[in-house]
Motif scaffolding. Structure first.
Motif, PDB file in Angstrom:
ATOM      1  N   LYS A 162       0.845  -1.198   0.000  1.00  0.00           N
ATOM      2  CA  LYS A 162       0.000   0.000   0.000  1.00  0.00           C
ATOM      3  C   LYS A 162       0.880   1.247   0.000  1.00  0.00           C
ATOM      4  CE  LYS A 162      -2.159   1.424   3.738  1.00  0.00           C
ATOM      5  NZ  LYS A 162      -3.112   1.537   4.871  1.00  0.00           N
ATOM      6  N   VAL A 163       0.573   2.185  -0.901  1.00  0.00           N
ATOM      7  CA  VAL A 163       1.354   3.426  -1.002  1.00  0.00           C
ATOM      8  C   VAL A 163       0.404   4.619  -0.997  1.00  0.00           C
ATOM      9  CG1 VAL A 163       3.322   2.417  -2.195  1.00  0.00           C
ATOM     10  CG2 VAL A 163       1.386   3.235  -3.524  1.00  0.00           C
ATOM     11  N   ASN A 164       0.885   5.720  -0.394  1.00  0.00           N
ATOM     12  CA  ASN A 164       0.123   6.967  -0.373  1.00  0.00           C
ATOM     13  C   ASN A 164       0.739   7.911  -1.397  1.00  0.00           C
ATOM     14  OD1 ASN A 164      -1.283   9.293   0.184  1.00  0.00           O
ATOM     15  ND2 ASN A 164      -1.030   9.163   2.404  1.00  0.00           N
ATOM     16  N   LEU A 165       0.005   8.220  -2.454  1.00  0.00           N
ATOM     17  CA  LEU A 165       0.508   9.055  -3.544  1.00  0.00           C
ATOM     18  C   LEU A 165       0.064  10.511  -3.410  1.00  0.00           C
ATOM     19  CD1 LEU A 165       0.004   6.591  -6.539  1.00  0.00           C
ATOM     20  CD2 LEU A 165       2.046   6.962  -5.145  1.00  0.00           C
ATOM     21  N   GLY A 166      -0.298  10.911  -2.230  1.00  0.00           N
ATOM     22  CA  GLY A 166      -0.654  12.307  -2.002  1.00  0.00           C
ATOM     23  C   GLY A 166      -1.974  12.685  -2.645  1.00  0.00           C
ATOM     24  N   GLU A 167      -1.919  13.591  -3.640  1.00  0.00           N
ATOM     25  CA  GLU A 167      -3.142  14.058  -4.296  1.00  0.00           C
ATOM     26  C   GLU A 167      -3.858  12.934  -5.043  1.00  0.00           C
ATOM     27  OE1 GLU A 167      -2.082  17.301  -6.778  1.00  0.00           O
ATOM     28  OE2 GLU A 167      -1.613  18.675  -5.111  1.00  0.00           O
ATOM     29  N   LYS A 168      -3.111  11.926  -5.490  1.00  0.00           N
ATOM     30  CA  LYS A 168      -3.719  10.804  -6.218  1.00  0.00           C
ATOM     31  C   LYS A 168      -4.397   9.804  -5.275  1.00  0.00           C
ATOM     32  CE  LYS A 168      -0.500  11.025 -10.122  1.00  0.00           C
ATOM     33  NZ  LYS A 168       0.499  10.277 -10.918  1.00  0.00           N
ATOM     34  N   GLY A 169      -4.139   9.935  -3.971  1.00  0.00           N
ATOM     35  CA  GLY A 169      -4.796   9.064  -3.004  1.00  0.00           C
ATOM     36  C   GLY A 169      -3.978   7.830  -2.676  1.00  0.00           C
ATOM     37  N   VAL A 170      -4.622   6.888  -2.025  1.00  0.00           N
ATOM     38  CA  VAL A 170      -3.990   5.635  -1.594  1.00  0.00           C
ATOM     39  C   VAL A 170      -4.216   4.570  -2.661  1.00  0.00           C
ATOM     40  CG1 VAL A 170      -3.967   3.824   0.169  1.00  0.00           C
ATOM     41  CG2 VAL A 170      -4.268   6.214   0.844  1.00  0.00           C
ATOM     42  N   TRP A 171      -3.111   3.877  -3.016  1.00  0.00           N
ATOM     43  CA  TRP A 171      -3.171   2.822  -4.024  1.00  0.00           C
ATOM     44  C   TRP A 171      -2.512   1.568  -3.476  1.00  0.00           C
ATOM     45  CZ3 TRP A 171      -4.902   3.106  -9.289  1.00  0.00           C
ATOM     46  CH2 TRP A 171      -5.470   4.339  -9.628  1.00  0.00           C
ATOM     47  N   TRP A 172      -2.933   0.433  -4.066  1.00  0.00           N
ATOM     48  CA  TRP A 172      -2.331  -0.857  -3.745  1.00  0.00           C
ATOM     49  C   TRP A 172      -1.670  -1.398  -5.017  1.00  0.00           C
ATOM     50  CZ3 TRP A 172      -6.696   0.917  -1.497  1.00  0.00           C
ATOM     51  CH2 TRP A 172      -6.788   0.834  -0.094  1.00  0.00           C
ATOM     52  N   ARG A 173      -0.374  -1.677  -4.926  1.00  0.00           N
ATOM     53  CA  ARG A 173       0.371  -2.215  -6.054  1.00  0.00           C
ATOM     54  C   ARG A 173       0.514  -3.718  -5.883  1.00  0.00           C
ATOM     55  NH1 ARG A 173       5.066   2.486  -5.960  1.00  0.00           N
ATOM     56  NH2 ARG A 173       3.855   4.091  -7.065  1.00  0.00           N
ATOM     57  N   LEU A 174       0.154  -4.445  -6.932  1.00  0.00           N
ATOM     58  CA  LEU A 174       0.195  -5.910  -6.896  1.00  0.00           C
ATOM     59  C   LEU A 174       1.465  -6.386  -7.600  1.00  0.00           C
ATOM     60  CD1 LEU A 174      -1.491  -8.371  -5.996  1.00  0.00           C
ATOM     61  CD2 LEU A 174      -2.534  -8.386  -8.274  1.00  0.00           C
ATOM     62  N   PHE A 175       2.303  -7.151  -6.874  1.00  0.00           N
ATOM     63  CA  PHE A 175       3.590  -7.623  -7.389  1.00  0.00           C
ATOM     64  C   PHE A 175       3.630  -9.148  -7.432  1.00  0.00           C
ATOM     65  CE2 PHE A 175       4.601  -3.531  -5.322  1.00  0.00           C
ATOM     66  CZ  PHE A 175       5.243  -2.871  -6.357  1.00  0.00           C
ATOM     67  N   THR A 176       4.668  -9.617  -8.112  1.00  0.00           N
ATOM     68  CA  THR A 176       5.041 -11.024  -8.033  1.00  0.00           C
ATOM     69  C   THR A 176       6.550 -11.115  -8.222  1.00  0.00           C
ATOM     70  OG1 THR A 176       4.620 -13.265  -8.854  1.00  0.00           O
ATOM     71  CG2 THR A 176       4.742 -11.514 -10.500  1.00  0.00           C
ATOM     72  N   GLY A 177       7.140 -12.060  -7.512  1.00  0.00           N
ATOM     73  CA  GLY A 177       8.576 -12.322  -7.654  1.00  0.00           C
ATOM     74  C   GLY A 177       9.487 -11.304  -7.006  1.00  0.00           C
ATOM     75  N   TYR A 178      10.756 -11.681  -6.939  1.00  0.00           N
ATOM     76  CA  TYR A 178      11.848 -10.847  -6.425  1.00  0.00           C
ATOM     77  C   TYR A 178      13.101 -11.314  -7.187  1.00  0.00           C
ATOM     78  CZ  TYR A 178      11.357 -15.027  -3.592  1.00  0.00           C
ATOM     79  OH  TYR A 178      11.147 -16.317  -3.199  1.00  0.00           O
ATOM     80  N   TYR A 179      13.781 -10.392  -7.808  1.00  0.00           N
ATOM     81  CA  TYR A 179      14.833 -10.758  -8.754  1.00  0.00           C
ATOM     82  C   TYR A 179      16.072  -9.906  -8.500  1.00  0.00           C
ATOM     83  CZ  TYR A 179      10.662 -12.701 -10.877  1.00  0.00           C
ATOM     84  OH  TYR A 179       9.487 -13.391 -11.096  1.00  0.00           O
ATOM     85  N   PRO A 180      17.273 -10.542  -8.759  1.00  0.00           N
ATOM     86  CA  PRO A 180      18.520  -9.799  -8.529  1.00  0.00           C
ATOM     87  C   PRO A 180      18.824  -8.768  -9.615  1.00  0.00           C
ATOM     88  CG  PRO A 180      19.011 -11.999  -9.317  1.00  0.00           C
ATOM     89  CD  PRO A 180      17.535 -11.951  -9.103  1.00  0.00           C
ATOM     90  N   SER A 181      18.187  -8.901 -10.788  1.00  0.00           N
ATOM     91  CA  SER A 181      18.457  -7.963 -11.883  1.00  0.00           C
ATOM     92  C   SER A 181      17.206  -7.767 -12.719  1.00  0.00           C
ATOM     93  CB  SER A 181      19.599  -8.485 -12.770  1.00  0.00           C
ATOM     94  OG  SER A 181      19.204  -9.715 -13.384  1.00  0.00           O
ATOM     95  N   ARG A 182      17.244  -6.718 -13.508  1.00  0.00           N
ATOM     96  CA  ARG A 182      16.108  -6.442 -14.395  1.00  0.00           C
ATOM     97  C   ARG A 182      15.984  -7.549 -15.455  1.00  0.00           C
ATOM     98  NH1 ARG A 182      13.190  -1.863 -15.408  1.00  0.00           N
ATOM     99  NH2 ARG A 182      14.584  -0.684 -14.043  1.00  0.00           N
TER     100      ARG A 182
END
Length: 273
Positions: A162-182
């Motif tokens: 969950k992130v607070n983007l100020g004027e844009k409001g509160v958003w939830w970002r949905l992720f998957t995985g964790y990686y050492p490089s792009r």
């Protein structure tokens, strides 16, 4: 003849009335004379009165008779009776009981259960996993729950932050995985045939603990999940299980989440993932 008789009756009546008047006048004249005779007697009696002669020196003085005084009756004084003093009774001294001594706990090596061994600190810095695949972003949490269910059905392990983007409001970002490089993250996108996703660098997260087995982290994992967080596990090169929550692009985002965790009574540490 009759006329003379009537004149005689009138004379008789006048005679009677005259006699009565004469008697009355005589009576009052007698009273007046009596009063006049008594008055000079009272007037002349005053000069004849003599002053009482002074008693001569030789004559014994006539003492006025005094009534005998009533004798004073003295009531008998009650003798003061001294009550015997109460004997002082000394109570027996009660000996104070000694305070119960707390038995000193003795170490019993045979019955004491061994404390669970904590995993040894990693000898080297664990390999970083700063990249994630962002599947979607939602401004309502109900859509987050739908996304989690859909991607889990595809065999993936999604998590959110969950992130607070100020004027844009509160958003939830949905992720998957964790990686050492792009590059490694992009290879996972191709492998799972993901469309409309984005590989981004989420270097910051909150570390909830390091454990040697899943049984040890099970309680804290469930607690994080029940309180609205999204925990996930990364296994390092030394087989230690590192329990994380959140994935953030900026340090401010992870610090905000850390404050929320502390408010909920969960100890965590801001780290670079």
């Amino acid at each position: 003849m009759t006329y003379d008789i009537s004149l005689d009756k009138k004379k008789a009546i006048l005679l009677v009335v005259g006699c009565i008047l004469l008697v009355v006048l005589s009576f009052f004249a007698g009273l007046f004379l009596g009063a006049m005779i008594q008055q000079p007697e009272t007037v002349t009696a005053a000069p004849n009165s003599e002053k009482p002669k002074k008693a001569s020196a030789g004559a014994p003085a006539v003492l006025a008779k005094k009534l005998p005084a009533k004798p004073k009756v003295r009531l008998p004084v009650k003798p003061k009776v001294k009550l015997p003093a109460k004997p002082r009774v000394k109570l027996p001294v009660i000996a104070k009981k000694p305070a119960p001594t707390t038995p000193v706990a003795t170490k019993v090596t045979s019955a004491a259960a061994p404390a669970p061994a904590l995993p040894a600190a990693p000898k080297a810095k664990p390999e970083p996993y700063p990249y994630s695949i962002r599947l979607a972003s939602f401004n309502q949490f109900k859509f987050v729950l739908t996304g989690l269910s859909q991607y889990r059905q595809k065999g993936m392990s999604p998590y959110f932050a969950k992130v607070n983007l100020g004027e844009k409001g509160v958003w939830w970002r949905l992720f998957t995985g964790y990686y050492p490089s792009r590059k490694a993250a992009q290879a996972a996108v191709t492998e799972h045939n993901l469309k409309g996703v984005q590989v981004i660098k989420t270097a910051y997260a909150n570390l909830a603990g390091i454990f040697s087995s899943k049984n040890e982290l099970n309680d804290i994992f469930k607690r994080l999940d029940s309180q609205g967080y999204s925990p996930y596990i990364i296994k390092d090169a030394e087989n230690h299980l590192r329990l994380f929550t959140g994935a953030f692009i900026t340090k401010k985002g992870v610090q905000d989440q850390n404050q929320d965790l502390k408010a909920d009574g969960i100890d965590s540490k801001v780290v670079e993932r």
